[in-house]
Design a protein around this motif. Structure first.
Motif, short mmCIF file in Angstrom:
data_model
loop_
_atom_site.label_atom_id
_atom_site.label_comp_id
_atom_site.label_asym_id
_atom_site.label_seq_id
_atom_site.Cartn_x
_atom_site.Cartn_y
_atom_site.Cartn_z
N VAL A 157 0.98 -1.06 0.06
CA VAL A 157 0.25 -0.08 0.06
C VAL A 157 0.80 1.24 0.02
O VAL A 157 1.80 1.28 0.90
CB VAL A 157 -0.88 -0.10 1.29
N LEU A 158 0.73 2.11 -0.99
CA LEU A 158 1.28 3.39 -0.92
C LEU A 158 0.69 4.46 -0.31
O LEU A 158 -0.70 4.83 -0.79
CB LEU A 158 1.70 3.76 -2.41
N ARG A 175 -4.31 0.43 7.26
CA ARG A 175 -4.23 -0.57 7.96
C ARG A 175 -5.87 -1.19 8.11
O ARG A 175 -5.84 -2.41 8.31
CB ARG A 175 -3.80 -0.25 9.46
N LEU A 176 -6.66 -0.39 8.16
CA LEU A 176 -8.15 -0.83 8.46
C LEU A 176 -8.47 -1.59 7.06
O LEU A 176 -8.95 -2.72 7.18
CB LEU A 176 -9.14 0.39 8.30
N VAL A 177 -7.92 -1.24 5.87
CA VAL A 177 -8.49 -2.04 4.66
C VAL A 177 -7.37 -3.03 4.11
O VAL A 177 -7.89 -4.01 3.72
CB VAL A 177 -8.50 -1.02 3.39
N ALA A 178 -6.10 -2.89 4.70
CA ALA A 178 -5.32 -3.71 4.46
C ALA A 178 -4.32 -4.08 5.51
O ALA A 178 -3.21 -3.56 5.59
CB ALA A 178 -4.22 -3.24 3.24
N PRO A 179 -4.58 -4.99 6.58
CA PRO A 179 -4.09 -4.98 7.65
C PRO A 179 -2.84 -5.71 7.72
O PRO A 179 -1.82 -5.54 8.34
CB PRO A 179 -5.02 -5.70 8.87
N ARG A 180 -2.69 -6.47 6.66
CA ARG A 180 -1.53 -7.37 6.60
C ARG A 180 -0.42 -6.97 5.39
O ARG A 180 0.43 -7.50 5.26
CB ARG A 180 -1.94 -8.94 6.53
N ALA A 181 -0.71 -5.81 5.05
CA ALA A 181 0.04 -5.28 3.75
C ALA A 181 1.43 -4.62 4.20
O ALA A 181 1.13 -4.00 5.29
CB ALA A 181 -0.90 -4.38 3.02
N GLU A 182 2.21 -4.55 3.45
CA GLU A 182 3.40 -3.64 3.48
C GLU A 182 3.01 -2.21 3.23
O GLU A 182 2.46 -2.15 2.21
CB GLU A 182 4.62 -4.03 2.65
N ILE A 183 3.57 -1.21 4.00
CA ILE A 183 2.96 0.27 3.95
C ILE A 183 4.50 1.03 3.47
O ILE A 183 5.45 0.86 3.98
CB ILE A 183 2.64 0.91 5.28
N VAL A 184 4.24 1.76 2.30
CA VAL A 184 5.07 2.44 1.60
C VAL A 184 4.85 3.89 2.00
O VAL A 184 3.73 4.45 1.28
CB VAL A 184 5.27 2.19 0.21
N LEU A 185 5.62 4.78 2.82
CA LEU A 185 5.12 5.92 3.17
C LEU A 185 6.07 6.99 2.19
O LEU A 185 7.27 6.67 1.94
CB LEU A 185 5.55 6.54 4.63
#
Length: 295
Positions: A157-158, A175-185
């Motif tokens: 998730v970007l 985090r609500l929609v993609a709780p297990r995804a990696e976050i790219v800030l």
């Protein structure tokens, strides 16, 4: 913002792109346990001329259109039950799309509206503009615009951030929609008054120095923001770039292989931001992945 999804509302025009939205919502419902409702709002205005040609009463023609839509919506619900084990609620009404959607979202206490990206859909109304659009902003409900097939849960998730309060809200929405995804800030910056500095013949080395300082400050702020949002160090990556925000976002969407892009709102409502935010409009028009507008 809540810590879990409680109700999902899908706005569908029964087109193929809208079916993608329904399938993504069903996958989210399967993952989170949140109930799902399918809403179709029939626009009966074009039927008046047809009624005159068919010599049929307005009530009979309206009933026929609504029954046909209801049948299609039930078929879609049955397909979602077969594929995802989700039995959605089904509602067909006649009226203005955005006004009905706003009322339904409020009545059901929906915390996510899901819609398709093309066709005679919610997004078409937003990008064209109408007086009813601001009504939807009153729901304070995040909106997920689905462009891709829902093959799997979101993985990368970007989240573009500018370190305003909306940045933290955007991360929490991700985090609500993609709780297990990696976050790219991602933070895209431009040196304040750089154009004026060049006009004043400030040398290139000085301008580069300002860029280095700005980038270092942005990295520090990004780490602080991730900590404030409670992100695990293993679930987040940081990208800080100098350049135009929209161009950087679109480039990093591809480079980071993202399947979801989360845009924070900056106006009085998410819908107001969609209407007047040039960056948001460009991202919605040109991005390849799904887009979540947080509020």
């Amino acid at each position: 913002m809540t810590t879990r999804l409680n109700h999902l509302l899908v706005a569908t025009d029964l087109s193929a792109p809208a079916r993608r939205a329904a399938e993504r919502a069903a996958r989210l419902s399967e993952e989170t346990g949140a109930p799902l409702e399918l809403l179709h709002v029939a626009n009966l205005a074009p039927l008046e001329r047809l009624r005159l040609l068919m010599m049929e009463s307005p009530e009979a023609l309206q009933q026929r259109v609504l029954e046909r839509a209801r049948h299609k919506l039930h078929d879609l619900g049955a397909a979602l039950l077969t594929r995802y084990g989700i039995s959605p609620g089904v509602r067909v009404v006649a009226g203005d799309l955005l006004a009905e959607l706003a009322m339904e979202a409020d009545a059901r206490l929906s915390d996510l509206i899901v819609c398709g990206a093309r066709g005679e859909s919610f997004m078409r109304h937003i990008l064209l503009g109408s007086t009813a659009e601001r009504m939807l902003g009153k729901t304070k409900c995040p909106m997920l615009v689905v462009k891709q097939l829902a093959h799997e849960p979101y993985r990368t998730v970007l989240v573009p951030v500018d370190f305003s309060p909306s940045s933290l809200i955007a991360i929490r929405a991700a985090r609500l929609v993609a709780p297990r995804a990696e976050i790219v800030l991602l933070h895209a910056f431009e040196v304040p008054f750089e154009g004026h500095l060049r006009y004043a013949s400030v040398d290139a080395d000085t301008i580069r120095h300002y860029r280095v300082v700005a980038r270092k400050e942005a990295i520090q702020k990004a780490h602080a923001l991730a900590k404030q949002a409670g992100l695990s160090p293993h679930s987040v990556r940081y990208v800080v770039l100098h350049g135009n925000p929209a161009s950087c976002i679109l480039a990093q969407e591809q480079e980071q292989n993202c399947d979801l892009l989360v845009m924070g709102k900056h106006g009085e409502s998410a819908l107001e931001d969609l209407l007047i935010g040039s960056v948001t409009k460009r991202i919605l028009a040109e991005s390849q992945c799904d887009v979540l507008i947080s509020v």
